[in-house]
Design a protein around this motif. Structure first.
Motif, PDB file in Angstrom:
ATOM      1  N   TYR A 188      59.190 -13.118  18.072  1.00 21.64           N
ATOM      2  CA  TYR A 188      58.471 -11.918  17.643  1.00 21.64           C
ATOM      3  C   TYR A 188      59.369 -10.687  17.763  1.00 21.64           C
ATOM      4  N   SER A 189      60.052 -10.575  18.905  1.00 25.88           N
ATOM      5  CA  SER A 189      60.937  -9.428  19.125  1.00 25.88           C
ATOM      6  C   SER A 189      62.100  -9.432  18.146  1.00 25.88           C
ATOM      7  N   GLY A 190      62.578 -10.625  17.770  1.00 22.20           N
ATOM      8  CA  GLY A 190      63.745 -10.732  16.915  1.00 22.20           C
ATOM      9  C   GLY A 190      63.454 -10.720  15.425  1.00 22.20           C
ATOM     10  N   THR A 191      62.210 -10.546  15.057  1.00 24.07           N
ATOM     11  CA  THR A 191      61.825 -10.538  13.643  1.00 24.07           C
ATOM     12  C   THR A 191      61.455  -9.118  13.219  1.00 24.07           C
ATOM     13  N   SER A 192      62.007  -8.685  12.105  1.00 21.79           N
ATOM     14  CA  SER A 192      61.737  -7.330  11.613  1.00 21.79           C
ATOM     15  C   SER A 192      60.386  -7.271  10.899  1.00 21.79           C
ATOM     16  N   TRP A 193      59.802  -6.092  10.904  1.00 27.71           N
ATOM     17  CA  TRP A 193      58.588  -5.860  10.127  1.00 27.71           C
ATOM     18  C   TRP A 193      58.942  -5.752   8.653  1.00 27.71           C
ATOM     19  N   THR A 194      58.114  -6.350   7.820  1.00 24.68           N
ATOM     20  CA  THR A 194      58.196  -6.147   6.379  1.00 24.68           C
ATOM     21  C   THR A 194      56.857  -5.579   5.917  1.00 24.68           C
ATOM     22  N   VAL A 195      56.803  -5.154   4.674  1.00 18.71           N
ATOM     23  CA  VAL A 195      55.586  -4.512   4.175  1.00 18.71           C
ATOM     24  C   VAL A 195      55.073  -5.251   2.948  1.00 18.71           C
ATOM     25  N   GLU A 196      53.786  -5.584   2.987  1.00 18.29           N
ATOM     26  CA  GLU A 196      53.117  -6.139   1.813  1.00 18.29           C
ATOM     27  C   GLU A 196      52.383  -5.016   1.095  1.00 18.29           C
ATOM     28  N   GLU A 197      52.743  -4.766  -0.140  1.00 15.09           N
ATOM     29  CA  GLU A 197      52.034  -3.771  -0.939  1.00 15.09           C
ATOM     30  C   GLU A 197      50.967  -4.467  -1.775  1.00 15.09           C
ATOM     31  N   ILE A 198      49.763  -3.924  -1.722  1.00 16.85           N
ATOM     32  CA  ILE A 198      48.613  -4.519  -2.411  1.00 16.85           C
ATOM     33  C   ILE A 198      47.960  -3.451  -3.275  1.00 16.85           C
ATOM     34  N   PRO A 257      50.655 -12.009  -6.990  1.00 17.85           N
ATOM     35  CA  PRO A 257      51.030 -11.793  -5.586  1.00 17.85           C
ATOM     36  C   PRO A 257      50.829 -10.385  -5.068  1.00 17.85           C
ATOM     37  N   GLY A 258      50.434  -9.429  -5.913  1.00 16.15           N
ATOM     38  CA  GLY A 258      50.370  -8.066  -5.435  1.00 16.15           C
ATOM     39  C   GLY A 258      49.114  -7.308  -5.754  1.00 16.15           C
ATOM     40  N   ALA A 259      48.052  -7.973  -6.209  1.00 18.78           N
ATOM     41  CA  ALA A 259      46.850  -7.251  -6.607  1.00 18.78           C
ATOM     42  C   ALA A 259      45.591  -8.031  -6.237  1.00 18.78           C
ATOM     43  N   VAL A 260      44.555  -7.281  -5.858  1.00 21.89           N
ATOM     44  CA  VAL A 260      43.231  -7.831  -5.559  1.00 21.89           C
ATOM     45  C   VAL A 260      42.229  -7.129  -6.459  1.00 21.89           C
ATOM     46  N   GLY A 295      48.334 -13.644  -3.512  1.00 19.58           N
ATOM     47  CA  GLY A 295      48.319 -14.598  -4.616  1.00 19.58           C
ATOM     48  C   GLY A 295      47.598 -15.897  -4.338  1.00 19.58           C
ATOM     49  N   THR A 296      46.952 -16.028  -3.171  1.00 20.55           N
ATOM     50  CA  THR A 296      46.273 -17.281  -2.821  1.00 20.55           C
ATOM     51  C   THR A 296      45.168 -17.598  -3.828  1.00 20.55           C
ATOM     52  N   PRO A 297      45.148 -18.823  -4.395  1.00 21.77           N
ATOM     53  CA  PRO A 297      44.039 -19.196  -5.295  1.00 21.77           C
ATOM     54  C   PRO A 297      42.698 -19.155  -4.564  1.00 21.77           C
ATOM     55  N   LYS A 298      41.633 -18.907  -5.318  1.00 17.65           N
ATOM     56  CA  LYS A 298      40.312 -18.723  -4.721  1.00 17.65           C
ATOM     57  C   LYS A 298      39.899 -19.910  -3.860  1.00 17.65           C
ATOM     58  N   ASP A 299      40.143 -21.115  -4.336  1.00  9.72           N
ATOM     59  CA  ASP A 299      39.684 -22.292  -3.595  1.00  9.72           C
ATOM     60  C   ASP A 299      40.529 -22.584  -2.360  1.00  9.72           C
ATOM     61  N   GLN A 300      41.609 -21.819  -2.169  1.00 10.49           N
ATOM     62  CA  GLN A 300      42.445 -21.997  -0.984  1.00 10.49           C
ATOM     63  C   GLN A 300      42.384 -20.791  -0.045  1.00 10.49           C
ATOM     64  N   GLU A 301      41.523 -19.830  -0.356  1.00 10.13           N
ATOM     65  CA  GLU A 301      41.408 -18.651   0.491  1.00 10.13           C
ATOM     66  C   GLU A 301      40.831 -19.011   1.859  1.00 10.13           C
ATOM     67  N   LEU A 330      40.458  -7.504   6.289  1.00 11.47           N
ATOM     68  CA  LEU A 330      40.760  -8.853   6.784  1.00 11.47           C
ATOM     69  C   LEU A 330      41.022  -9.829   5.643  1.00 11.47           C
ATOM     70  N   TYR A 331      40.380  -9.610   4.509  1.00 13.27           N
ATOM     71  CA  TYR A 331      40.632 -10.468   3.342  1.00 13.27           C
ATOM     72  C   TYR A 331      42.123 -10.453   2.994  1.00 13.27           C
ATOM     73  N   ALA A 332      42.724  -9.261   3.006  1.00 10.90           N
ATOM     74  CA  ALA A 332      44.151  -9.156   2.704  1.00 10.90           C
ATOM     75  C   ALA A 332      45.008  -9.678   3.847  1.00 10.90           C
ATOM     76  N   CYS A 333      44.534  -9.525   5.076  1.00 13.70           N
ATOM     77  CA  CYS A 333      45.310  -9.982   6.226  1.00 13.70           C
ATOM     78  C   CYS A 333      45.341 -11.500   6.348  1.00 13.70           C
ATOM     79  N   LEU A 334      44.219 -12.149   6.070  1.00  6.51           N
ATOM     80  CA  LEU A 334      44.099 -13.589   6.321  1.00  6.51           C
ATOM     81  C   LEU A 334      44.537 -14.456   5.145  1.00  6.51           C
ATOM     82  N   ASN A 335      44.670 -13.852   3.958  1.00  7.33           N
ATOM     83  CA  ASN A 335      45.109 -14.599   2.781  1.00  7.33           C
ATOM     84  C   ASN A 335      46.500 -14.149   2.361  1.00  7.33           C
ATOM     85  N   ASP A 336      47.386 -15.111   2.152  1.00  9.81           N
ATOM     86  CA  ASP A 336      48.701 -14.749   1.657  1.00  9.81           C
ATOM     87  C   ASP A 336      48.560 -14.217   0.230  1.00  9.81           C
TER      88      ASP A 336
END
Length: 257
Positions: A241-251, A204-207, A170-176, A162-168
């Motif tokens: 929702y139907s008209g938007t394609s899925w993309t993938v976030e790699e972490i 933007p790609g590592a935790v 690269g989100t700074p710690k104080d904005q998580e 959920l940490y990865a799902c709820l935070n965009d």
């Protein structure tokens, strides 16, 4: 009705299916250090519970419904209580049919959501699940203490995902998202004498974790839909929702420095 995980951004909604979130939980669990997920007699059942804990939501993740009061689609947090409990129970039952001990852990997991809640419906759900829990523990010869620890492990890997799902990314710690800004509370149940486990984005790609959760560096993939708020307003959330394609976030998940 719609119960996806929603990451609210200034110009868009990022939508994530619950079962994809659970798959990410399982990917992290498979790479976990023995201290976080020790090998034992219920190792396979525990992993199945982590992977399947949100299976009750699968059907609900197909069609979004707008929540006028919140100004966004319905999410799992504000999904109406009665149907939510019905889908929880269905997911628990489906898991138990395949793997009784996993059903026990998922039942404990969902019952914990209602701590502090009152009302006839909640009491009925709780009592029904307590009967299930006692029956499975007796049949599996599992102690309440053993099951509680394994449920805490389920809670922890749910939270890491959920940490990865709820935070965009690269989100700074104080904005998580506030749920995990101070760390992952479930780690206290597993390691009461240690500092609370925390994580932070490194670009933007590592935790990076504060403690060695994983045996090795791990890269995972998370399917998301990024829907512009304007697009949702113009044509409705279902069509958007139907008209938007899925993309993938790699972490990439990193050990402590």
């Amino acid at each position: 009705m719609f119960a996806l995980i929603i990451r609210e951004m200034e110009e868009e909604f990022v939508l994530i299916r619950q079962h994809d979130h659970a798959a990410l939980s399982a990917a992290l669990a498979r790479a976990a250090c023995d201290s976080f997920l020790p090998i034992g007699r219920f190792s396979a059942e525990r992993l199945y519970a982590i992977e399947q804990h949100d299976r009750g939501w699968i059907e609900l993740d197909e069609t979004p419904i707008w929540n006028d009061a919140a100004g966004r689609p319905f999410a799992f947090e504000d999904y109406p209580l009665l149907p939510k409990m019905a889908y929880y129970r269905r997911g628990i039952q489906e898991a138990e049919t395949v793997c009784p001990y996993a059903g026990l852990l998922i039942s404990l997991f969902y019952t914990a959501f209602f701590e502090g809640f009152e009302g006839a419906q909640v009491d009925g759900f709780r009592k029904h699940e307590e009967v299930r829990q006692r029956r499975i523990r007796m049949n599996m010869r599992a102690s309440a203490e053993e099951a509680a620890l394994d449920m805490a492990r389920l809670q922890l890997f749910d939270s890491l995902s959920l940490y990865a799902c709820l935070n965009d990314p690269g989100t700074p710690k104080d904005q998580e998202h506030p749920w995990y800004r101070a760390g992952f509370g479930a780690s206290r149940k597993l390691f009461p004498d240690r500092d609370i486990l925390s994580a932070g984005w490194e670009g933007p790609g590592a935790v990076r974790f504060s403690a060695p959760v994983l045996k090795r560096e791990l890269t995972t993939s998370l399917p998301v839909k990024r829907i512009p708020r304007r697009f949702a307003r113009e044509i409705g959330i279902d069509a958007a929702y139907s008209g938007t394609s899925w993309t993938v976030e790699e972490i990439t998940w990193l050990p402590p420095e």
